[in-house]
Design a protein around this motif. Sequence first.
Motif, PDB file in Angstrom:
ATOM      1  N   LYS A   1      65.657 -17.787  -2.553  1.00 26.35           N
ATOM      2  CA  LYS A   1      66.042 -17.904  -1.075  1.00 26.35           C
ATOM      3  C   LYS A   1      65.598 -16.733  -0.057  1.00 26.35           C
ATOM      4  CE  LYS A   1      70.354 -20.138  -1.986  1.00 26.35           C
ATOM      5  NZ  LYS A   1      71.789 -19.795  -1.812  1.00 26.35           N
ATOM      6  N   ARG A   2      65.069 -15.615  -0.923  1.00 25.30           N
ATOM      7  CA  ARG A   2      64.406 -14.505  -0.224  1.00 25.30           C
ATOM      8  C   ARG A   2      63.091 -14.635   0.183  1.00 25.30           C
ATOM      9  NH1 ARG A   2      66.896  -9.979  -3.708  1.00 25.30           N
ATOM     10  NH2 ARG A   2      68.994 -10.829  -4.044  1.00 25.30           N
TER      11      ARG A   2
ATOM     12  N   MET B   1      72.520 -15.399 -14.575  1.00 31.99           N
ATOM     13  CA  MET B   1      70.946 -15.436 -14.415  1.00 31.99           C
ATOM     14  C   MET B   1      70.532 -16.517 -13.446  1.00 31.99           C
ATOM     15  SD  MET B   1      70.182 -14.191 -18.409  1.00 31.99           S
ATOM     16  CE  MET B   1      68.466 -14.648 -18.349  1.00 31.99           C
ATOM     17  N   GLU B   2      70.946 -17.560 -13.654  1.00 30.35           N
ATOM     18  CA  GLU B   2      70.465 -18.795 -12.847  1.00 30.35           C
ATOM     19  C   GLU B   2      70.700 -18.538 -11.311  1.00 30.35           C
ATOM     20  OE1 GLU B   2      72.629 -22.121 -14.573  1.00 30.35           O
ATOM     21  OE2 GLU B   2      70.705 -22.423 -15.870  1.00 30.35           O
ATOM     22  N   GLN B   3      72.010 -18.053 -11.194  1.00 26.97           N
ATOM     23  CA  GLN B   3      72.234 -17.524  -9.567  1.00 26.97           C
ATOM     24  C   GLN B   3      71.410 -16.433  -9.142  1.00 26.97           C
ATOM     25  OE1 GLN B   3      74.671 -19.109  -7.579  1.00 26.97           O
ATOM     26  NE2 GLN B   3      73.618 -17.811  -6.129  1.00 26.97           N
ATOM     27  N   MET B   4      71.012 -15.322  -9.873  1.00 28.63           N
ATOM     28  CA  MET B   4      70.339 -14.678  -9.702  1.00 28.63           C
ATOM     29  C   MET B   4      68.781 -15.197  -9.258  1.00 28.63           C
ATOM     30  SD  MET B   4      71.866 -11.523  -9.107  1.00 28.63           S
ATOM     31  CE  MET B   4      73.230 -12.535  -8.818  1.00 28.63           C
ATOM     32  N   SER B   5      68.155 -16.059  -9.931  1.00 25.35           N
ATOM     33  CA  SER B   5      67.279 -16.679  -9.738  1.00 25.35           C
ATOM     34  C   SER B   5      67.077 -17.429  -8.605  1.00 25.35           C
ATOM     35  CB  SER B   5      66.825 -17.592 -10.880  1.00 25.35           C
ATOM     36  OG  SER B   5      65.692 -18.181 -10.670  1.00 25.35           O
ATOM     37  N   ARG B   6      68.352 -18.154  -8.160  1.00 24.39           N
ATOM     38  CA  ARG B   6      68.463 -19.075  -7.007  1.00 24.39           C
ATOM     39  C   ARG B   6      68.317 -17.991  -5.802  1.00 24.39           C
ATOM     40  NH1 ARG B   6      71.865 -22.193 -10.178  1.00 24.39           N
ATOM     41  NH2 ARG B   6      73.637 -21.068  -9.609  1.00 24.39           N
ATOM     42  N   ASP B   7      69.299 -17.063  -5.799  1.00 21.81           N
ATOM     43  CA  ASP B   7      69.361 -15.926  -4.760  1.00 21.81           C
ATOM     44  C   ASP B   7      67.988 -15.430  -4.432  1.00 21.81           C
ATOM     45  OD1 ASP B   7      71.937 -16.471  -4.808  1.00 21.81           O
ATOM     46  OD2 ASP B   7      72.640 -14.633  -5.662  1.00 21.81           O
ATOM     47  N   THR B   8      67.087 -15.014  -5.543  1.00 17.70           N
ATOM     48  CA  THR B   8      65.767 -14.523  -5.515  1.00 17.70           C
ATOM     49  C   THR B   8      64.753 -15.347  -4.725  1.00 17.70           C
ATOM     50  OG1 THR B   8      65.946 -13.099  -7.388  1.00 17.70           O
ATOM     51  CG2 THR B   8      63.830 -13.404  -6.746  1.00 17.70           C
TER      52      THR B   8
END
Length: 128
Positions: free
Chosen positions: A127-128, A118-125
Motif C-alpha cells: 500500500k505504501r 507476515m501477510e498483513q505486513m506484506s499488504r501494508d508494504t
Amino acid sequence: IRFNLSLPSGLDDSALSRDMNVVRTYRNDPLTHDLISARLAMDMLRYGQWNLNHAAEFPLPLLLMHGEADRITSATATAEFAKKVDRSYTLKIWEGFNHELHNEPEQQQVFDYVLNWMEQMSRDTEKR
C-alpha cells in the motif's frame, strides 16, 4: 590466556513445552546438555540489557511472541521491550503457553498467527 568455565544451567527442560513428547525428545537428544558457559551467561545479561536500552532504534515492523507460562525467559521483559520500540510492533502473549511456542500442542495456531502477521505486513508494504 583464555579460560572456559561451564556450569550447570539449571534449565528446567519440562518448561519447554506442555507436550511431553517434545520434552522427552529434548532429553534424549545427544546434542543437548545442561551446561552454560560463564561467557554466554554474561553475554546474555549484557546484550539483553543492551536490547532494552536500544529498542527504540529497531528499524523494522516487529512481531514479538511469548508464552505467558514461560519459566525460561521473561514475558514481562518482552513486553517491556515492546513498549520501548519506536516503530510498528505486534506483541502476542500466548496464554498458558510455555517457552517453545512452535512446539506447544496448539502449534498450528502459532504458525497461522505468524503467517497471517507476515501477510498483513506484506499488504501494508504494498500500500505504501
